[in-house]
Write a protein that holds these residues in place. Structure first.
Motif, mmCIF file in Angstrom:
data_model
loop_
_atom_site.group_PDB
_atom_site.id
_atom_site.type_symbol
_atom_site.label_atom_id
_atom_site.label_comp_id
_atom_site.label_asym_id
_atom_site.label_seq_id
_atom_site.Cartn_x
_atom_site.Cartn_y
_atom_site.Cartn_z
ATOM 1 N N ASN A 134 -7.520 -6.220 -6.394
ATOM 2 C CA ASN A 134 -8.671 -5.936 -5.829
ATOM 3 C C ASN A 134 -9.848 -7.270 -5.723
ATOM 4 O OD1 ASN A 134 -11.897 -5.756 -6.108
ATOM 5 N ND2 ASN A 134 -12.014 -3.396 -7.253
ATOM 6 N N LEU A 135 -9.493 -7.656 -4.753
ATOM 7 C CA LEU A 135 -10.631 -9.274 -5.382
ATOM 8 C C LEU A 135 -11.865 -9.702 -4.869
ATOM 9 C CD1 LEU A 135 -10.068 -12.874 -4.692
ATOM 10 C CD2 LEU A 135 -9.553 -12.545 -3.113
ATOM 11 N N GLY A 136 -12.327 -10.070 -6.195
ATOM 12 C CA GLY A 136 -14.391 -10.663 -6.411
ATOM 13 C C GLY A 136 -14.348 -11.891 -4.858
ATOM 14 N N ILE A 137 -15.338 -11.746 -4.464
ATOM 15 C CA ILE A 137 -15.891 -12.899 -3.336
ATOM 16 C C ILE A 137 -16.988 -13.199 -3.067
ATOM 17 C CG2 ILE A 137 -14.350 -12.599 -1.963
ATOM 18 C CD1 ILE A 137 -15.686 -10.973 -0.286
ATOM 19 N N VAL A 138 -17.976 -13.998 -3.249
ATOM 20 C CA VAL A 138 -19.755 -14.351 -3.336
ATOM 21 C C VAL A 138 -19.636 -13.275 -1.995
ATOM 22 C CG1 VAL A 138 -20.819 -16.084 -3.101
ATOM 23 C CG2 VAL A 138 -19.188 -16.797 -4.442
ATOM 24 N N ARG A 139 -21.225 -13.228 -2.312
ATOM 25 C CA ARG A 139 -21.004 -11.976 -0.981
ATOM 26 C C ARG A 139 -21.203 -13.222 -0.026
ATOM 27 N NH1 ARG A 139 -25.163 -10.124 -3.838
ATOM 28 N NH2 ARG A 139 -24.375 -8.048 -4.111
ATOM 29 N N GLY A 140 -21.117 -12.819 1.534
ATOM 30 C CA GLY A 140 -21.019 -13.613 2.535
ATOM 31 C C GLY A 140 -20.232 -14.408 2.861
ATOM 32 N N TYR A 141 -19.454 -14.284 2.457
ATOM 33 C CA TYR A 141 -17.908 -15.313 2.334
ATOM 34 C C TYR A 141 -16.555 -14.151 2.105
ATOM 35 C CZ TYR A 141 -13.673 -17.883 1.057
ATOM 36 O OH TYR A 141 -12.527 -19.292 1.384
ATOM 37 N N THR A 142 -15.967 -14.590 3.700
ATOM 38 C CA THR A 142 -15.170 -13.821 3.962
ATOM 39 C C THR A 142 -13.326 -14.846 3.747
ATOM 40 O OG1 THR A 142 -16.127 -12.544 5.466
ATOM 41 C CG2 THR A 142 -13.821 -12.374 6.048
ATOM 42 N N PRO A 143 -13.049 -14.174 2.638
ATOM 43 C CA PRO A 143 -11.729 -15.036 2.369
ATOM 44 C C PRO A 143 -11.133 -14.989 4.135
ATOM 45 C CG PRO A 143 -11.301 -13.778 1.131
ATOM 46 C CD PRO A 143 -12.918 -13.123 1.646
ATOM 47 N N LYS A 144 -10.988 -16.178 4.999
ATOM 48 C CA LYS A 144 -9.646 -15.893 6.269
ATOM 49 C C LYS A 144 -8.148 -15.753 6.068
ATOM 50 C CE LYS A 144 -13.158 -17.238 9.781
ATOM 51 N NZ LYS A 144 -13.484 -17.953 10.686
ATOM 52 N N ARG A 145 -7.999 -15.970 5.022
ATOM 53 C CA ARG A 145 -6.197 -16.266 4.560
ATOM 54 C C ARG A 145 -5.962 -15.458 4.266
ATOM 55 N NH1 ARG A 145 -4.552 -18.672 -1.074
ATOM 56 N NH2 ARG A 145 -6.433 -17.861 -2.026
ATOM 57 N N PHE A 146 -6.630 -14.402 3.160
ATOM 58 C CA PHE A 146 -6.337 -12.881 3.175
ATOM 59 C C PHE A 146 -6.517 -11.531 3.773
ATOM 60 C CE2 PHE A 146 -7.260 -14.492 -1.636
ATOM 61 C CZ PHE A 146 -6.234 -15.302 -1.409
ATOM 62 N N LEU A 147 -7.181 -12.052 5.098
ATOM 63 C CA LEU A 147 -7.459 -10.917 6.554
ATOM 64 C C LEU A 147 -5.858 -9.668 6.328
ATOM 65 C CD1 LEU A 147 -9.652 -12.487 8.863
ATOM 66 C CD2 LEU A 147 -10.585 -10.638 7.293
ATOM 67 N N PRO A 148 -4.482 -10.691 6.921
ATOM 68 C CA PRO A 148 -3.816 -9.771 7.207
ATOM 69 C C PRO A 148 -3.311 -8.610 6.451
ATOM 70 C CG PRO A 148 -3.180 -12.157 7.520
ATOM 71 C CD PRO A 148 -4.660 -12.426 6.679
ATOM 72 N N LEU A 149 -3.521 -8.785 4.468
ATOM 73 C CA LEU A 149 -3.620 -8.010 3.224
ATOM 74 C C LEU A 149 -4.668 -7.544 3.590
ATOM 75 C CD1 LEU A 149 -2.552 -10.328 0.795
ATOM 76 C CD2 LEU A 149 -0.827 -8.779 2.318
ATOM 77 N N ILE A 150 -5.907 -7.482 4.018
ATOM 78 C CA ILE A 150 -7.188 -6.851 3.778
ATOM 79 C C ILE A 150 -6.825 -5.616 4.705
ATOM 80 C CG2 ILE A 150 -9.846 -6.360 4.209
ATOM 81 C CD1 ILE A 150 -10.007 -9.362 3.340
ATOM 82 N N GLN A 151 -6.375 -5.704 6.476
ATOM 83 C CA GLN A 151 -6.239 -5.619 7.233
ATOM 84 C C GLN A 151 -5.475 -3.567 6.887
ATOM 85 O OE1 GLN A 151 -5.942 -8.139 10.365
ATOM 86 N NE2 GLN A 151 -8.109 -8.720 10.893
ATOM 87 N N ALA A 152 -4.502 -4.834 6.153
ATOM 88 C CA ALA A 152 -3.708 -4.203 5.485
ATOM 89 C C ALA A 152 -3.781 -2.609 4.919
ATOM 90 C CB ALA A 152 -2.070 -4.863 5.422
ATOM 91 N N GLY A 153 -4.874 -2.708 4.080
ATOM 92 C CA GLY A 153 -5.821 -2.254 2.775
ATOM 93 C C GLY A 153 -4.676 -2.334 1.871
ATOM 94 N N SER A 154 -3.879 -3.888 1.704
ATOM 95 C CA SER A 154 -3.634 -4.276 0.101
ATOM 96 C C SER A 154 -4.512 -4.358 -0.842
ATOM 97 C CB SER A 154 -1.969 -4.454 0.677
ATOM 98 O OG SER A 154 -2.115 -5.376 0.790
ATOM 99 N N LEU A 155 -5.113 -5.280 -0.453
ATOM 100 C CA LEU A 155 -5.956 -5.966 -1.147
ATOM 101 C C LEU A 155 -7.348 -5.623 -0.715
ATOM 102 C CD1 LEU A 155 -6.483 -8.197 -2.143
ATOM 103 C CD2 LEU A 155 -6.739 -10.105 -0.273
#
Length: 259
Positions: A134-155
């Protein structure tokens, strides 16, 4: 050579005197800046006043080249919209990969990278090498380097409005870690009196400088080119400014957790 008539010579002398007394007015530019608390890199107060390293950087550039800047603080999406509509002379910070759809079909001029920092995932010191779910980010910012993990549901991403809230969430265990610029994270921890309580994750490596802050302008390519020369020519002054704001901090200088 034929001499000028006395009246014309007198007129030219007066004009030259007036020009010396009233030099040409410096170019004035309206620069849109992001309305965010990202101290010490940049922040805007309750009244929208622009502060931090970025402000001093741009002010120094303006002074060196005889310009005057006024700053307008806007939310990220509106910042791009106002620029695209021609209401701003430039935007800082900007990057070709940000708001790409809104800029489609336009030719924006981007400067070279202007603010040195590392983007890191900060986690509690006790779990530096553990997975981040579970990664906290500033609202409106998308950490593109983590997109594969996000899309896989692991982040999973959890948003907050500013870095201070993110840091507090990580300290309270509400998220596994937070993605921030290293100088910003260190500054916030110092403000909370907890230096070393969060450290860069060793499970998720820091980013490179691909998403560096840049000055952009839709209408003033010359201004951007001038800014690039300034970045090259003013290295000693910029290095001193970076030291004053802690932007020379790299991972090797992160304080260790208290034993």
């Amino acid at each position: 050579m034929q001499r000028l008539p006395a009246w014309l010579a007198h007129l030219l002398a007066v004009l030259l005197l007036l020009a010396a007394m009233h030099p040409a007015r410096a170019d004035h530019f309206v620069i849109g800046v992001e309305d965010v608390d990202y101290a010490p890199i940049m922040s805007t107060g309750a009244r929208g006043e622009f502060r931090g390293y970025a402000r001093e950087l741009l002010d120094l550039f303006a002074r060196r080249h005889g310009h005057s800047f006024s700053y307008v603080a806007l939310p990220t999406k509106r910042l791009t919209a106002e620029h695209v509509m021609g209401h701003l002379d430039g935007v800082f910070p900007d990057n070709p990969s940000w708001e790409a759809e809104a800029k489609r079909g336009l030719t924006l001029n981007y400067s070279e990278p202007a603010v040195p920092f590392q983007d890191v995932v900060m986690v509690p010191a006790a779990r530096r090498d553990q997975p981040v779910r579970n990664l906290g980010i500033v609202r409106g910012y998308t950490p593109k380097r983590f997109l594969p993990l996000i899309q896989a549901g692991s982040l999973v991403l959890t948003e907050a409005g500013d870095p201070s809230r993110l840091i507090r969430m990580a300290l309270a265990g509400r998220v596994d870690g937070v993605q921030l610029a290293l100088p910003v994270a260190l500054y916030q921890l110092e403000q909370l009196g907890q230096p070393g309580a969060l450290l860069p994750s060793t499970a998720l490596p820091p980013t490179d400088y691909a998403y560096h802050y840049r000055l952009s302008s839709l209408r003033h390519a010359g201004l951007v080119a001038q800014f690039n020369r300034f970045l090259r020519d003013e290295q000693p002054a910029l290095a001193a400014l970076q030291r004053r704001y802690g932007l020379e901090d790299k991972l090797k200088t992160v304080p260790r957790a208290a034993s």
